[in-house]
Design a protein around this motif. Structure first.
Motif, PDB file in Angstrom:
ATOM      1  N   GLY A 113       1.098  -1.004   0.396  1.00  0.00           N
ATOM      2  CA  GLY A 113       0.058   0.039   0.087  1.00  0.00           C
ATOM      3  C   GLY A 113       0.799   1.493  -0.012  1.00  0.00           C
ATOM      4  N   LEU A 114       2.090   1.175   0.906  1.00  0.00           N
ATOM      5  CA  LEU A 114       2.454   3.029   0.374  1.00  0.00           C
ATOM      6  C   LEU A 114       3.441   2.749  -0.656  1.00  0.00           C
ATOM      7  N   ASP A 115       3.744   1.667  -1.283  1.00  0.00           N
ATOM      8  CA  ASP A 115       4.677   1.885  -2.665  1.00  0.00           C
ATOM      9  C   ASP A 115       3.238   2.412  -4.144  1.00  0.00           C
ATOM     10  N   MET A 116       2.412   1.915  -3.582  1.00  0.00           N
ATOM     11  CA  MET A 116       1.306   2.613  -4.346  1.00  0.00           C
ATOM     12  C   MET A 116       0.930   4.278  -3.947  1.00  0.00           C
ATOM     13  N   LEU A 117       1.131   4.389  -2.507  1.00  0.00           N
ATOM     14  CA  LEU A 117       0.501   5.721  -2.450  1.00  0.00           C
ATOM     15  C   LEU A 117       2.139   6.622  -2.949  1.00  0.00           C
ATOM     16  N   LYS A 118       3.217   6.139  -2.599  1.00  0.00           N
ATOM     17  CA  LYS A 118       4.378   7.276  -3.221  1.00  0.00           C
ATOM     18  C   LYS A 118       4.201   7.103  -4.501  1.00  0.00           C
ATOM     19  N   SER A 119       3.961   6.382  -5.277  1.00  0.00           N
ATOM     20  CA  SER A 119       3.941   6.320  -6.832  1.00  0.00           C
ATOM     21  C   SER A 119       2.741   6.682  -7.249  1.00  0.00           C
ATOM     22  N   LEU A 120       1.507   7.147  -6.807  1.00  0.00           N
ATOM     23  CA  LEU A 120       1.066   7.876  -6.865  1.00  0.00           C
ATOM     24  C   LEU A 120       0.392   9.257  -6.897  1.00  0.00           C
ATOM     25  N   ALA A 140      -5.227  -2.378   9.766  1.00  0.00           N
ATOM     26  CA  ALA A 140      -4.418  -2.746  11.016  1.00  0.00           C
ATOM     27  C   ALA A 140      -3.558  -2.076  11.582  1.00  0.00           C
ATOM     28  N   ARG A 141      -2.357  -1.595  11.151  1.00  0.00           N
ATOM     29  CA  ARG A 141      -1.023  -1.974  11.692  1.00  0.00           C
ATOM     30  C   ARG A 141      -1.039   0.441  12.464  1.00  0.00           C
ATOM     31  N   ASN A 142      -0.862  -0.752  13.395  1.00  0.00           N
ATOM     32  CA  ASN A 142      -1.443   0.537  14.571  1.00  0.00           C
ATOM     33  C   ASN A 142      -0.281   1.662  15.545  1.00  0.00           C
ATOM     34  N   ASP A 143       1.324   1.074  14.579  1.00  0.00           N
ATOM     35  CA  ASP A 143       1.763   1.621  14.700  1.00  0.00           C
ATOM     36  C   ASP A 143       2.170   3.073  14.776  1.00  0.00           C
ATOM     37  N   THR A 144       3.199   4.170  15.531  1.00  0.00           N
ATOM     38  CA  THR A 144       2.952   5.873  15.048  1.00  0.00           C
ATOM     39  C   THR A 144       3.948   5.856  13.946  1.00  0.00           C
ATOM     40  N   LEU A 145       5.048   4.720  13.802  1.00  0.00           N
ATOM     41  CA  LEU A 145       6.032   5.839  12.924  1.00  0.00           C
ATOM     42  C   LEU A 145       5.165   4.334  11.863  1.00  0.00           C
ATOM     43  N   ASP A 146       4.251   4.115  11.444  1.00  0.00           N
ATOM     44  CA  ASP A 146       3.832   3.867  10.656  1.00  0.00           C
ATOM     45  C   ASP A 146       2.231   4.892   9.288  1.00  0.00           C
ATOM     46  N   LYS A 147       2.054   5.342  10.783  1.00  0.00           N
ATOM     47  CA  LYS A 147       0.754   6.724  10.447  1.00  0.00           C
ATOM     48  C   LYS A 147       2.138   7.479  10.102  1.00  0.00           C
ATOM     49  N   VAL A 148       3.307   7.785  11.098  1.00  0.00           N
ATOM     50  CA  VAL A 148       3.838   8.947  10.641  1.00  0.00           C
ATOM     51  C   VAL A 148       4.604   8.756   9.268  1.00  0.00           C
ATOM     52  N   ARG A 149       5.124   7.518   8.684  1.00  0.00           N
ATOM     53  CA  ARG A 149       5.632   7.136   7.315  1.00  0.00           C
ATOM     54  C   ARG A 149       4.113   7.467   6.142  1.00  0.00           C
ATOM     55  N   ALA A 150       3.234   7.288   6.249  1.00  0.00           N
ATOM     56  CA  ALA A 150       2.365   7.079   5.789  1.00  0.00           C
ATOM     57  C   ALA A 150       1.642   8.977   5.608  1.00  0.00           C
ATOM     58  N   LEU A 151       1.985   9.832   6.394  1.00  0.00           N
ATOM     59  CA  LEU A 151       1.566  10.976   6.564  1.00  0.00           C
ATOM     60  C   LEU A 151       2.736  11.922   5.327  1.00  0.00           C
TER      61      LEU A 151
END
Length: 224
Positions: A60-67, A80-91
């Motif tokens: 998913g994050l690779d899709m977001l990056k290319s998008l 389902a990933r609730n880790d803060t680092l995952d949220k920060v990276r996505a943002l």
């Protein structure tokens, strides 16, 4: 039909439930059951993308990056990933919102509606003029009555966000979430400090007006 939504979700039961709720809310969903390499030609014409992270095919994050390399369509992450680092990276990669599983479908629908009401950064933004204030998002330049104004990165991002909807109120919460650095503590008080500094630089006759109980808006000043 309503606005088109792209759902990328591999769980067949959850995906079917989300599609049903989106349709019930008046949206027109397109459902992809696996991750794909995104291109400008392959992306459907949609107003919002609801994107899972743990997907077969393309992550998913690779899709977001290319998008984000060719489109600024709003993206709401479901994971389902609730880790803060995952949220920060996505943002940081350009997500507009992040929901963790499990969630109430009613909340998802309201977040979709709220995201679609918010101003969206366009890939190629035109110069905005409000009175004597001129903002060039592409050149990253601001001037008042032809005189350049030096702004910090956050001040410029704040002004550019307001300039996308001149004379319309933008909520403080949206500005906190989308202008302030997600890796630092972003609060409405911090936002107010940036607004105060921005007003001083623009001058008393040109700038940002407080909409009490809502947020801020960009208006032509008395001296324009």
């Amino acid at each position: 039909m309503g606005e088109r939504i792209l759902l990328v979700e591999d769980d067949p039961q959850l995906g079917a439930q989300i599609v049903e709720h989106l349709q019930g809310a008046g949206f027109e969903p397109t459902w992809w059951r696996e991750g794909r390499v995104l291109t400008a030609e392959g992306l459907p014409r949609v107003s919002l993308v609801v994107l899972d992270l743990m997907l077969p095919g393309t992550y998913g994050l690779d899709m977001l990056k290319s998008l984000r390399s060719f489109s600024e369509v709003p993206v709401l992450i479901l994971s389902a990933r609730n880790d803060t680092l995952d949220k920060v990276r996505a943002l940081k990669l350009g997500a507009d919102d992040y929901m963790t599983k499990p969630f109430w479908p009613e909340e998802l629908i309201e977040r979709v509606r709220a995201r679609l009401r918010r101003p969206t950064l366009q890939k190629a933004e035109a110069v905005v003029e409000v009175g004597a204030l001129r903002i060039d998002p592409q050149a990253h330049e601001v001037s008042v009555q032809g005189q350049p104004v030096e702004l910090t990165r956050v001040e410029f991002a704040l002004l550019a966000a307001l300039a996308r909807r001149p004379r319309e109120a933008v909520t403080r919460q949206w500005l906190v979430e989308h202008v302030l650095d997600p890796e630092r503590e972003g609060t409405e008080r911090t936002l107010d400090v940036h607004v105060s500094r921005l007003r001083r630089k623009l001058g008393p006759q040109h700038g940002v007006e407080t909409v009490w109980g809502v947020g801020y808006r960009l208006v032509p000043g008395d001296g324009s």
